[in-house]
Design an enzyme around this catalytic site. Sequence first.
Site, PDB file in Angstrom:
ATOM      1  N   LEU A   1      38.340  56.301  33.401  1.00  0.00           N
ATOM      2  CA  LEU A   1      38.364  55.724  34.749  1.00  0.00           C
ATOM      3  C   LEU A   1      39.734  55.909  35.397  1.00  0.00           C
ATOM      4  O   LEU A   1      40.715  56.204  34.717  1.00  0.00           O
ATOM      5  CB  LEU A   1      38.000  54.238  34.648  1.00  0.00           C
ATOM      6  CG  LEU A   1      36.572  53.983  34.135  1.00  0.00           C
ATOM      7  CD1 LEU A   1      36.408  52.548  33.647  1.00  0.00           C
ATOM      8  CD2 LEU A   1      35.555  54.304  35.225  1.00  0.00           C
ATOM      9  N   PRO A   2      39.813  55.700  36.723  1.00  0.00           N
ATOM     10  CA  PRO A   2      41.069  55.994  37.423  1.00  0.00           C
ATOM     11  C   PRO A   2      42.281  55.155  36.997  1.00  0.00           C
ATOM     12  O   PRO A   2      43.360  55.702  36.800  1.00  0.00           O
ATOM     13  CB  PRO A   2      40.738  55.727  38.896  1.00  0.00           C
ATOM     14  CG  PRO A   2      39.254  55.861  38.998  1.00  0.00           C
ATOM     15  CD  PRO A   2      38.732  55.391  37.670  1.00  0.00           C
TER      16      PRO A   2
ATOM     17  N   THR B   1      44.237  56.955  31.661  1.00  0.00           N
ATOM     18  CA  THR B   1      45.678  56.689  31.629  1.00  0.00           C
ATOM     19  C   THR B   1      45.914  55.419  32.429  1.00  0.00           C
ATOM     20  O   THR B   1      45.695  55.409  33.652  1.00  0.00           O
ATOM     21  CB  THR B   1      46.467  57.847  32.280  1.00  0.00           C
ATOM     22  OG1 THR B   1      46.163  59.058  31.594  1.00  0.00           O
ATOM     23  CG2 THR B   1      47.962  57.586  32.209  1.00  0.00           C
TER      24      THR B   1
ATOM     25  N   LYS C   1      51.843  58.304  25.948  1.00  0.00           N
ATOM     26  CA  LYS C   1      51.435  59.144  27.092  1.00  0.00           C
ATOM     27  C   LYS C   1      52.463  59.062  28.227  1.00  0.00           C
ATOM     28  O   LYS C   1      52.880  60.074  28.782  1.00  0.00           O
ATOM     29  CB  LYS C   1      50.047  58.676  27.560  1.00  0.00           C
ATOM     30  CG  LYS C   1      49.611  59.145  28.924  1.00  0.00           C
ATOM     31  CD  LYS C   1      49.020  60.522  28.914  1.00  0.00           C
ATOM     32  CE  LYS C   1      48.725  60.994  30.333  1.00  0.00           C
ATOM     33  NZ  LYS C   1      48.288  62.356  30.402  1.00  0.00           N
TER      34      LYS C   1
HETATM   35  P1  NAD Z   1      38.333  61.242  38.735  1.00  0.00           P
HETATM   36  O1  NAD Z   1      38.720  60.457  39.933  1.00  0.00           O
HETATM   37  O2  NAD Z   1      37.888  62.656  38.885  1.00  0.00           O
HETATM   38  O3  NAD Z   1      37.175  60.454  37.928  1.00  0.00           O
HETATM   39  C1  NAD Z   1      37.099  59.062  37.820  1.00  0.00           C
HETATM   40  C2  NAD Z   1      35.612  58.696  37.887  1.00  0.00           C
HETATM   41  O4  NAD Z   1      35.472  57.301  37.649  1.00  0.00           O
HETATM   42  C3  NAD Z   1      34.992  58.980  39.261  1.00  0.00           C
HETATM   43  O5  NAD Z   1      33.884  59.850  39.100  1.00  0.00           O
HETATM   44  C4  NAD Z   1      34.582  57.588  39.762  1.00  0.00           C
HETATM   45  O6  NAD Z   1      33.399  57.593  40.526  1.00  0.00           O
HETATM   46  C5  NAD Z   1      34.406  56.857  38.449  1.00  0.00           C
HETATM   47  N1  NAD Z   1      34.481  55.400  38.584  1.00  0.00           N
HETATM   48  C6  NAD Z   1      35.409  54.637  39.211  1.00  0.00           C
HETATM   49  N2  NAD Z   1      35.114  53.325  39.068  1.00  0.00           N
HETATM   50  C7  NAD Z   1      33.984  53.260  38.329  1.00  0.00           C
HETATM   51  C8  NAD Z   1      33.175  52.187  37.853  1.00  0.00           C
HETATM   52  N3  NAD Z   1      33.486  50.932  38.108  1.00  0.00           N
HETATM   53  N4  NAD Z   1      32.069  52.496  37.132  1.00  0.00           N
HETATM   54  C9  NAD Z   1      31.743  53.776  36.868  1.00  0.00           C
HETATM   55  N5  NAD Z   1      32.462  54.836  37.297  1.00  0.00           N
HETATM   56  C10 NAD Z   1      33.566  54.581  38.016  1.00  0.00           C
HETATM   57  O7  NAD Z   1      39.595  61.151  37.736  1.00  0.00           O
HETATM   58  P2  NAD Z   1      39.917  62.107  36.494  1.00  0.00           P
HETATM   59  O8  NAD Z   1      40.790  63.240  36.929  1.00  0.00           O
HETATM   60  O9  NAD Z   1      38.652  62.386  35.734  1.00  0.00           O
HETATM   61  O10 NAD Z   1      40.874  61.144  35.643  1.00  0.00           O
HETATM   62  C11 NAD Z   1      40.357  60.079  34.860  1.00  0.00           C
HETATM   63  C12 NAD Z   1      41.506  59.483  34.053  1.00  0.00           C
HETATM   64  O11 NAD Z   1      42.095  60.496  33.227  1.00  0.00           O
HETATM   65  C13 NAD Z   1      42.633  58.920  34.915  1.00  0.00           C
HETATM   66  O12 NAD Z   1      43.105  57.728  34.328  1.00  0.00           O
HETATM   67  C14 NAD Z   1      43.681  60.028  34.884  1.00  0.00           C
HETATM   68  O13 NAD Z   1      45.004  59.552  35.085  1.00  0.00           O
HETATM   69  C15 NAD Z   1      43.489  60.573  33.484  1.00  0.00           C
HETATM   70  N6  NAD Z   1      43.913  61.968  33.293  1.00  0.00           N
HETATM   71  C16 NAD Z   1      43.559  62.923  34.199  1.00  0.00           C
HETATM   72  C17 NAD Z   1      43.976  64.242  33.995  1.00  0.00           C
HETATM   73  C18 NAD Z   1      43.596  65.338  34.977  1.00  0.00           C
HETATM   74  O14 NAD Z   1      44.160  66.440  34.866  1.00  0.00           O
HETATM   75  N7  NAD Z   1      42.690  65.102  35.892  1.00  0.00           N
HETATM   76  C19 NAD Z   1      44.733  64.575  32.859  1.00  0.00           C
HETATM   77  C20 NAD Z   1      45.049  63.581  31.932  1.00  0.00           C
HETATM   78  C21 NAD Z   1      44.630  62.272  32.152  1.00  0.00           C
END
Ligand code: NAD
Length: 292
Positions: free
Chosen positions: A66-67, A95, A170
């Site tokens: 999740l975000p 994260t 991290k």
């Molecule tokens: P993203 O925004 O693409 O995905 C997050 C998803 O969570 C969305 O699809 C959203 O609809 C869903 N969501 C939000 N609230 C929700 C709820 N209450 N119930 C169900 N679903 C819900 O983000 P991401 O890029 O996939 O990143 C996710 C996590 O991974 C973050 O914490 C980010 O910091 C971490 N991260 C991302 C990357 C990257 O390169 N994108 C790399 C390492 C770590």
Amino acid sequence: MTQTIAIIGLGNMGGGMAANLVKNGYAVRAFDLSEEALSKAQAAGCTRASSAADATTGADAVVTMLPAGKHVEAVYTGEVFGAAKPGALFLDCSTIDVVTARRVIEAAQDQGFAMVDAPVSGGIAAAAGGTLTFMVGGTDAAFARAQPILSAMGKAVIHAGGAGNGQAAKICNNMLLGATMVATCEAFAMAQKLGLDPQTFYDISSVSSGQSWSMTSYCPLPGVGPATPADNDYQGGFAVALMLKDLKLATQAAQSVDASVPMGNAAEALYQALANAGQGGKDFSSIIKMLG
Ligand code: NAD
């Protein structure tokens, strides 16, 4: 017997992770607020759930991607705890801040569940390819249960210590990455102004004491070093907005333990300026344009 895993959060990262759980033989119950993300997960072989609680019902383990901390806390305390079967294992791979991670894990344990924080290194391609690195915080027993599930989505699974230590590892790592990227960009920009050819400077510094991952694996200049987002006009890769998120988490963590992080603070201010200039979607190595 086939293990059932619930995965909540099927965005850029969670979508690929869900598909890899399916490929590794798990029965996967998936939920996201986004209809599009749910459809993609279904096409990858997951069973659609109608809510986080519905996904959790009957699952042996719950994975969240999740975000931010507020989403993680709300999903676990509002839905997962109430719906999970006794003894279920929870793995939060998002994260988030260390304080929230520790609070949610403690709350899970108070309810009789095992839980780890397991944030990742590696971006969208690594999530899709199953080559993430997981840094895991939690008890030895919880780590032992989490390891095979995380191995289905990654190439390395490392136990960082007790609850919250995955998040600590991290953000310390990413603070270091942000600072070394800024320093590498400064050095390339100044070298050019002093009349050095960028390739020549790379050839020297990449085998000298200024060498770093930011230079030799992720060179911020196009045409120098290995292929990187710089060669693709800074598209793809690791977005400025995500680097800024991690640097803010690092500052928050530093304040909570009274750690002095002047380089991390400087990197945060510079990435904030870049994001304010409308460049939040570009790769984080594009900061060289601001410093050049
Ligand atoms: P993203 O925004 O693409 O995905 C997050 C998803 O969570 C969305 O699809 C959203 O609809 C869903 N969501 C939000 N609230 C929700 C709820 N209450 N119930 C169900 N679903 C819900 O983000 P991401 O890029 O996939 O990143 C996710 C996590 O991974 C973050 O914490 C980010 O910091 C971490 N991260 C991302 C990357 C990257 O390169 N994108 C790399 C390492 C770590």
